[in-house]
Enzyme design. Structure first.
Site, short mmCIF file in Angstrom:
data_model
loop_
_atom_site.label_atom_id
_atom_site.label_comp_id
_atom_site.label_asym_id
_atom_site.label_seq_id
_atom_site.Cartn_x
_atom_site.Cartn_y
_atom_site.Cartn_z
NE ARG A 151 -4.26 -1.48 0.23
CZ ARG A 151 -4.43 -2.54 -0.56
NH1 ARG A 151 -3.51 -2.83 -1.48
NH2 ARG A 151 -5.52 -3.28 -0.47
CG HIS A 156 -3.28 -0.86 -6.72
ND1 HIS A 156 -3.68 -0.23 -5.57
CD2 HIS A 156 -3.33 -2.18 -6.42
CE1 HIS A 156 -3.96 -1.12 -4.62
NE2 HIS A 156 -3.75 -2.32 -5.13
P1 NAP Z 1 -1.43 -11.74 4.90
O1 NAP Z 1 -1.53 -13.16 4.48
O2 NAP Z 1 -2.33 -11.25 5.98
O3 NAP Z 1 0.09 -11.49 5.34
C1 NAP Z 1 0.49 -10.36 6.01
C2 NAP Z 1 1.91 -10.57 6.52
O4 NAP Z 1 2.38 -9.36 7.11
C3 NAP Z 1 1.98 -11.64 7.62
O5 NAP Z 1 3.16 -12.40 7.48
C4 NAP Z 1 2.06 -10.80 8.90
O6 NAP Z 1 2.74 -11.43 9.98
C5 NAP Z 1 2.86 -9.61 8.42
N1 NAP Z 1 2.65 -8.47 9.30
C6 NAP Z 1 1.50 -7.80 9.54
N2 NAP Z 1 1.70 -6.81 10.45
C7 NAP Z 1 3.01 -6.88 10.77
C8 NAP Z 1 3.82 -6.15 11.66
N3 NAP Z 1 3.33 -5.14 12.41
N4 NAP Z 1 5.12 -6.49 11.75
C9 NAP Z 1 5.62 -7.49 11.03
N5 NAP Z 1 4.90 -8.24 10.16
C10 NAP Z 1 3.61 -7.93 10.04
O7 NAP Z 1 -1.65 -10.78 3.66
P2 NAP Z 1 -1.40 -11.07 2.11
O8 NAP Z 1 -2.56 -11.78 1.51
O9 NAP Z 1 -0.05 -11.68 1.95
O10 NAP Z 1 -1.42 -9.57 1.53
C11 NAP Z 1 -0.50 -8.59 1.99
C12 NAP Z 1 -0.91 -7.22 1.50
O11 NAP Z 1 -0.63 -7.09 0.11
C13 NAP Z 1 -2.39 -6.89 1.59
O12 NAP Z 1 -2.75 -6.47 2.90
C14 NAP Z 1 -2.57 -5.79 0.56
O13 NAP Z 1 -2.47 -4.52 1.15
C15 NAP Z 1 -1.40 -6.01 -0.40
N6 NAP Z 1 -1.87 -6.37 -1.75
C16 NAP Z 1 -1.53 -5.57 -2.80
C17 NAP Z 1 -1.94 -5.92 -4.07
C18 NAP Z 1 -1.55 -5.10 -5.27
O14 NAP Z 1 -2.05 -5.32 -6.37
N7 NAP Z 1 -0.63 -4.17 -5.14
C19 NAP Z 1 -2.71 -7.07 -4.28
C20 NAP Z 1 -3.04 -7.84 -3.19
C21 NAP Z 1 -2.62 -7.49 -1.91
P3 NAP Z 1 2.11 -12.74 10.69
O15 NAP Z 1 2.22 -13.82 9.66
O16 NAP Z 1 2.98 -12.98 11.86
O17 NAP Z 1 0.67 -12.40 11.02
C1 GLV Z 2 -5.33 -5.22 -3.82
O1 GLV Z 2 -4.63 -4.28 -3.63
C2 GLV Z 2 -5.81 -6.09 -2.80
O2 GLV Z 2 -5.67 -5.76 -1.61
O3 GLV Z 2 -6.37 -7.14 -3.13
#
Ligand code: NAP
Ligand code: GLV
Length: 309
Positions: free
Chosen positions: A221, A269
Site C-alpha cells: 500500500r 496498482h
Molecule cells: P497476509 O496473508 O495477511 O500477510 C500479512 C503478513 O504481514 C503476515 O506475514 C504478517 O505477519 C505480516 N505483518 C502484519 N503486520 C506486521 C507487523 N506489524 N510487523 C511485522 N509483520 C507484520 O496478507 P497477504 O494476503 O499476503 O497480503 C498482503 C498485502 O498485500 C495486503 O494487505 C494488501 O495490502 C497487499 N496487496 C496488494 C496488491 C496489489 O495489487 N498491489 C494485491 C493484493 C494485496 P504474521 O504472519 O505474523 O501475522
Molecule cells: C489489492 O490491492 C488487494 O488488496 O487485493
C-alpha cells in the site's frame, strides 16, 4: 439468503451474474440506499452508509486481500470479515516481484538504453550474493514471493509479526527483528498489510538501515512509504531506485515526482489483480459454508479485527 454487493470502482454486473450462478436460490442484489438488510455483503471500500444500513449481517466478504479501507469504517461487532485468500493473486505477485528484482539485478534498463542508442555493450555480471532480497510480510503473498525468488538463487530474508519458518528463507520477526532484517537486505519488497503499526514503515530511519545501493519494491500500500524520505534517499544515492505499484493517492496525481523520476518505475496498482472467476468461486464457497453452519475458524482469510489484517 440475501447477498448485497457494494464495491467501489468495480463493474458490478459480471460479479452479480457470477454470484447468482454460483449461489442459485440466493437473492443477490446491487446495494442502493434504502435496500433491505442482507445476510452477507460482498464489498470493496464501501461507504459507511452501506455498513450502517446492514443490520442483519452474518459475514462481510472483501473482494481483495487488503482490508485497510474496511478497517477505517465502524463495522458491526461480531460479524466475521473475510478477505480474499490468494484466489490467484500470489502467482501474479510472484511474477511481478521476480520481474522487478531481475530487471534491477540484471540491469536490463541500462541495456535497453544502450540498445536504443545503437550500442553493443557489456556490463560486468553482478553476483546474486551481493543482492539479498528482504520480503516484509510472510503471509499468503509474501511467502509465495520469497519462495519464487529462492528459485532464482537469490539469498532471501523475510520479516513477519510472528516467528516463521520458510524453507531456505532467513526469517526475522517482530519489532526486535526489524533492524537486523533491514541491515541484511539490499532489495526490499513490501508485502505488509497497511495497519496503524505498518503505516509509514518505509521511512528514512528504516530505509537508511538497508545495505548501500538498496532498491525498494512496494507492492502493498502507498501508505507504507514516506514519499519525501524515499525521494531524498534515492537522490542522495543511498537507494539505487524503486519500483512502486501502490501510492498514497491513487491514481497517482499527475504532478507527483514519482512519475518522471529516472530511478523510479511506476505501475498503476496492478501487481496482483482480483481475478473475478476465482474470487467468486472462493466467496460463494465460503458463504455456503458459513450459511451451512461451518465454524468461523474453518474459513480461510478471516480478518483479525484487533490486528487490522
Ligand atoms: P497476509 O496473508 O495477511 O500477510 C500479512 C503478513 O504481514 C503476515 O506475514 C504478517 O505477519 C505480516 N505483518 C502484519 N503486520 C506486521 C507487523 N506489524 N510487523 C511485522 N509483520 C507484520 O496478507 P497477504 O494476503 O499476503 O497480503 C498482503 C498485502 O498485500 C495486503 O494487505 C494488501 O495490502 C497487499 N496487496 C496488494 C496488491 C496489489 O495489487 N498491489 C494485491 C493484493 C494485496 P504474521 O504472519 O505474523 O501475522
Ligand atoms: C489489492 O490491492 C488487494 O488488496 O487485493
Amino acid at each position: 439468503m440475501r447477498v448485497t454487493f457494494c464495491c467501489t470502482d468495480t463493474n458490478a454486473q459480471p460479479w452479480l451474474d457470477g454470484l447468482r450462478a454460483a449461489l442459485p436460490g440466493a437473492q443477490i442484489e446491487l446495494w442502493a440506499p434504502g435496500a433491505s438488510p442482507a445476510d452477507y455483503a460482498v464489498v470493496w471500500a464501501p461507504p459507511q452508509a452501506f455498513v450502517d444500513a446492514q443490520t442483519a449481517l452474518k459475514g462481510i466478504f472483501n473482494i481483495g486481500a487488503g482490508v485497510d479501507a474496511l478497517m477505517k469504517l465502524r463495522l458491526p461487532s461480531g460479524v466475521p470479515v473475510v478477505r480474499l485468500d490468494d484466489a490467484g493473486m500470489s502467482v501474479q505477485m510472484a511474477e511481478y516481484v521476480c520481474h522487478a528484482v531481475i530487471r534491477h539485478f540484471r540491469e536490463f534498463d541500462a541495456y535497453e538504453a544502450d540498445v536504443a542508442d545503437g550500442k553493443w555493450s557489456y556490463r560486468k555480471p553482478r553476483m546474486r550474493a551481493d543482492f539479498p532480497v528482504g520480503v516484509m510480510g510472510l503471509g499468503v503473498l509474501g511467502e509465495r514471493v520469497a519462495l519464487a525468488l529462492k528459485q532464482f538463487d537469490f539469498p532471501v530474508l523475510g520479516w513477519s509479526r510472528s516467528a516463521k519458518t520458510v524453507g531456505g528463507v532467513q526469517c526475522f520477526s517482530g519489532t526486535d527483528g526489524l533492524d537486523d532484517f533491514l541491515a541484511a537486505s539490499r532489495i526490499l519488497v513490501c508485502l505488509l498489510p497497511l495497519t496503524p503499526e505498518t503505516d509509514s514503515i518505509l521511512n528514512r530511519r528504516h530505509l537508511t538501515r538497508l545495505l548501500p545501493g538498496a532498491y525498494l519494491i512496494n507492492v502493498a500500500r502507498g501508505g507504507h512509504v514516506v514519499d519525501d524520505d524515499l525521494l531524498a534517499l534515492i537522490d542522495s544515492g543511498h537507494l539505487a531506485g524503486a519500483t512502486l505499484d501502490v501510492f498514497r493517492q491513487e491514481p497517482l496525481p499527475p504532478e507527483h515526482p514519482f512519475w518522471k523520476h529516472p530511478k523510479i518505475k511506476v505501475t498503476p496498482h496492478t501487481s496482483a489483480r482480483t481475478l473475478r472467476a476465482e474470487s467468486i468461486a472462493q466467496i460463494a464457497g465460503k458463504i455456503q459454508a458459513l450459511h451451512g453452519g461451518a465454524a468461523i475458524a474453518s474459513i480461510a482469510g478471516i480478518v483479525d479485527i484487533k490486528k487490522g489484517y
